[in-house]
Enzyme design. Structure first.
Site, PDB file in Angstrom:
ATOM      1  N   VAL A 499     -21.950  19.754  -6.637  1.00  0.00           N
ATOM      2  CA  VAL A 499     -20.786  19.947  -5.693  1.00  0.00           C
ATOM      3  C   VAL A 499     -20.718  18.377  -4.986  1.00  0.00           C
ATOM      4  CG1 VAL A 499     -20.330  22.382  -5.647  1.00  0.00           C
ATOM      5  CG2 VAL A 499     -21.722  20.515  -3.685  1.00  0.00           C
ATOM      6  N   GLU A 500     -19.354  17.895  -4.199  1.00  0.00           N
ATOM      7  CA  GLU A 500     -19.229  16.939  -3.785  1.00  0.00           C
ATOM      8  C   GLU A 500     -19.340  15.633  -4.719  1.00  0.00           C
ATOM      9  OE1 GLU A 500     -19.601  16.979   0.404  1.00  0.00           O
ATOM     10  OE2 GLU A 500     -19.317  18.388   0.163  1.00  0.00           O
ATOM     11  N   GLY A 501     -19.120  15.816  -6.009  1.00  0.00           N
ATOM     12  CA  GLY A 501     -19.270  14.955  -7.028  1.00  0.00           C
ATOM     13  C   GLY A 501     -20.368  14.680  -7.464  1.00  0.00           C
TER      14      GLY A 501
END
Length: 821
Positions: A499-501
């Site tokens: 997640v988040e990149g």
């Protein structure tokens, strides 16, 4: 002989000029002096001729007007043609955040006093009271096993406690009813909450990270802030943020979700608004969210808002009850049972003032998101990963000291010491990077490149720690149950990786790709000039920047070679002199990084963007320098305790060895082989000597963490270690400390066995034999019996009745089926 002497003199002068970054005029004067020496000394005509050419070239370049008129103007025109085109989304990502310590690393000559002048991180009295009170109380309330394996929801009393104590409003300003905690307090709170697992942890972190709350604080209209922020702080609204979908994951800028500006009816009135159609997935808190932050592409085909057809990515707030929104179903993530699910909508009509920041912020969603991400990404996931590693270290160090095989603790086996030392060293690196990156927020920094570094490397280190903990625990870790403190974390860490990149994208594209332009002292200035018209003013500016860049590159080449030859001596070594070698090593490696980064950008130009393996390794070089800097900073902030130094030494040896490995892989795979050979000579003139941590250092670390040392206590500070039935890692740690108290009794029994006074036996039988022989008293035996009972609770794994494991019965027969519901 004269020629040889002159040659060496010339080389020394060139290196000194480059090392000290002297001006063109100073360089011309020095070269004139070397040329005169060559002529007077009667050196070879070839050498003298080369020196004369060098002197004349430098002298001509030192005349500003001549250089700008006949050289810089032409280079400027060429530069404008070859510079790769940068998309608007790339520009917005580059412009996000601020340049902090990453700028010093790109300079090739870090100013250590800038970093070391930051005081030791501290909390306010209010923040400390919240950590010691509600946070630890919440940790004690949560039964993570029950949530993950039985209910898959947050208990009502826990949810109420979270909302009543303002956990959902940690980032919200006090004027709106929030706590307005610092980044330091947030990272500490999230680290402690790691004990509660992903379901409760994400319920708290999402509202305090990238989402409606942060977007409203930074970009919302005053009316939006006045209405929503108090409700978010009180927990009356539970937010989520819907960005990713089936066709837009890592490439979030290609959103197919659309919003068309049109007229429609809302609350019985005809208004100008947006007709939204979207399909989102992987949205944390979606099943329980009451307020959806939605990212979509806004278009205005009828020009009802203005003359723009496609505004681009836009962010809006959509209440859950809005007609047409479908929400409530759940995904089933691996590991912890946190709340996550899809959100859909078709022809959902909302007014224009639902856009965060109002109509003026139409099309500015990507800028909003990347700016918020540059802050949030350096807190949430690094804190979660560090918390996981601390819990693994707490449990694994205790368990390896308690668990015996072949008559001795498994911590004494070198096969166990290697992974256990790695857990210790990586956790120290993670903790240092987490703390001081978050601390930079208090000084107004928005460290976009460091946030990408800590997101990638701390989650990857967390994964390695989980693997090592699983290997050391063996059978205890693979049998799930309330006593198992490894398995759920082991299964959950891929979520933080993703997640988040996603980490693959973060490493291959973001760390160096963004850092090379954002953090470099010259590149962004050159890019800004490249879009300007050619005139006297811009040529003059380009001349200053371009030749400054050339001098910068020459200087880093000279510094790399000189520092490689001298081992980094003659460079600044501030702080504790025990760390002098490590400061020298980083000074040397920073110059080498700046050199190879510049050479790669110059020779590969736009192709570098597509050389992902090379870009990833360049990012690794930057990352290891950054993480090593944080380790030194942390040790200095702690007052440089002598007992802790072996951990610092392990961390620095590990990071510099990893740097060396990445550099070797770059040079081995560099497309220009001749250039690779030259750079290898400059960077490693005496060979590669940055070794991985030695075996004896691994053993020293294990000794430190299988005893009740201050170093162990200091690193594990901020870990929830209460001995509760719902906190098995707290229990194993309590039994570990009890074993240290009883160590003299156990030694007395072992000595008696060696002396032949009693026979060797196991557990309770051994205690009975010792009591019968008078080696220990009745009260001492009772203490040992109680300890043995607790020890067996640690060693034994959970077991269940068949009925407890059945999720569904086969309706057609009496045979029990284990098919998942």
């Amino acid at each position: 002989m004269t020629t040889l002497f002159t040659l060496f003199t010339a080389i020394a002068v060139f290196l000194i000029l480059g090392y000290r970054r002297c001006s063109l005029r100073t360089s011309a004067l020095c070269m004139a002096g070397v040329t005169v020496v060559s002529i007077v000394a009667g050196a070879s005509s070839v050498l003298t001729g080369l020196l004369i050419v060098g002197f004349m070239t430098t002298a001509l370049l030192s005349v500003d007007d001549l250089r700008r008129k006949y050289l810089s103007k032409r280079i400027f025109a060429w530069f404008k043609n070859v510079l790769p085109e940068i998309s608007q989304t790339e520009r917005e990502a580059i412009d996000a955040g601020t340049v902090w310590w990453d700028g010093d690393l790109f300079s090739g000559n870090p100013q250590w006093n800038k970093l070391l002048s930051m005081p030791k991180p501290e909390f306010t009295a209010e923040e400390q009271a919240f950590i010691d009170g509600p946070v630890k109380e919440l940790c004690a309330m949560v039964d993570n096993w029950d949530i993950n394996h039985n209910t898959a929801i947050i208990p009502t009393d826990v949810e109420k406690f979270i909302k009543d104590n303002g956990f959902l409003g940690m980032i919200i300003p006090k004027e709106y009813g929030g706590h307005e905690f610092s980044g330091m307090a947030q990272t500490e709170i999230i680290s402690l909450l790691g004990a509660t697992g992903g379901c409760v942890g994400n319920y708290i972190t999402v509202p305090n990270s990238l989402g409606p709350g942060e977007l409203l604080i930074k970009y919302g209209t005053q009316e939006q802030k006045n209405y929503y922020l108090p409700r978010l702080a009180r927990g009356e609204e539970v937010p989520c943020f819907a960005l990713t979908g089936p066709l837009a994951g890592s490439d979030a800028t290609s959103l197919p979700d659309s919003g068309v500006i049109c007229e429609g009816e809302f609350d019985g009135k005809k208004v100008l608004g947006i007709s939204l159609t979207f399909n989102k997935r992987y949205i944390t808190l979606a099943p329980v969210a009451t307020l959806i932050g939605l990212a979509f592409r806004l278009v205005d085909p009828d020009h009802l808002l203005g003359e723009i057809d496609d505004y681009g990515i836009t962010c809006a707030l959509i209440p859950r009850e809005t007609s047409g929104v479908k929400i409530g179903r759940r995904h089933k993530p691996i590991g912890d049972a946190f709340l996550n699910g899809p959100i859909e909508g078709k022809n959902v009509f909302v007014p224009l003032d639902y856009i965060i920041g109002g109509p003026d912020m139409a099309g500015k969603g990507w800028t909003m998101l990347v700016n918020c991400l540059s802050v949030g990404r350096c807190i949430t996931l690094p804190s979660i990963s560090t918390s996981l590693s601390k819990h693994m270290l707490l449990g694994t160090s205790a368990y390896s000291a308690l668990r015996q095989q072949f008559g001795m603790p498994i911590a004494m086996f070198e096969g166990v010491q290697k992974p256990l030392a790695r857990i210790i060293g990586l956790t120290y690196i993670m903790n240092a990077a987490r703390l001081h990156t978050a601390q930079s927020l208090s000084y107004g920094e928005k460290p976009s490149v460091p946030s990408a570094i800590v997101k990638y490397h701390l989650t990857e280190m967390g994964r390695q720690v989980a693997i090592d903990a699983m290997d050391i625990h063996g059978g205890k870790a693979i049998m799930t149950g309330p006593k198992n403190y490894v398995a759920d974390a082991y299964c959950s860490i891929p979520i933080a990786i993703t997640v988040e990149g996603a980490n693959i994208m973060t490493r291959n594209l973001m760390i160096f790709g963004q850092g090379a332009t954002r953090s470099h002292p010259y590149v962004l200035k050159e890019m800004d000039l490249a879009v300007c018209e050619i005139n006297d003013s811009t040529v003059s500016q380009f001349d200053d920047v371009f030749f400054g860049h050339i001098g910068f590159s020459i200087s880093n080449a000279a510094r790399s070679f000189v520092l490689g030859i001298t081992g980094g001596r003659f460079t600044q070594t501030p702080g504790n002199q025990r760390l002098a070698k490590h400061y020298r090593d980083l000074n040397r490696l920073t110059a080498a990084f700046a050199l190879i980064a510049d050479v790669s950008m110059l020779t590969l130009q736009s192709k570098l963007k597509f050389r992902e393996m090379l870009s990833a390794r360049l990012g690794d070089l930057l990352s290891y320098l950054y993480l090593a800097s944080m380790v030194l900073k942390h040790y200095e902030s702690e007052g440089c305790p002598s007992e802790e130094y072996p951990v610092v030494d392990w961390a620095m040896n590990h990071l510099t060895h990893q740097y060396q490995t990445a550099m070797q892989e770059i040079l081995q795979n560099y497309p220009n082989r001749l250039l690779a050979m030259k750079m290898r000579f400059i960077i490693f003139p005496l060979g590669t000597h940055f070794d991985a941590p030695k075996d004896h250092l691994d053993t020293r670390l294990v000794d430190l963490f299988t005893s009740a040392t201050e170093t162990r206590a200091r690193l594990l500070q901020g870990t929830f270690d209460q001995n509760l039935p719902t906190n098995p890692v707290g229990h194993v740690n309590a039994v570990f400390h009890k074993s240290l108290e009883l160590a003299p009794l156990n030694k007395r029994i072992r000595d008696s066995i060696k002396a032949g006074d009693i026979d060797r036996a196991l557990g309770a039988e051994q205690i009975t034999l010792a009591r019968q022989a008078g080696i220990i008293t009745d009260s001492e035996a009772m203490a040992l019996f109680e300890f043995d009972n607790e020890l067996m609770k640690v060693i034994n794994v959970d077991h269940f009745d068949q009925a407890e494991l059945v999720r569904k019965k086969n309706a057609d027969s009496d045979v029990i089926s284990t098919e998942a519901a």
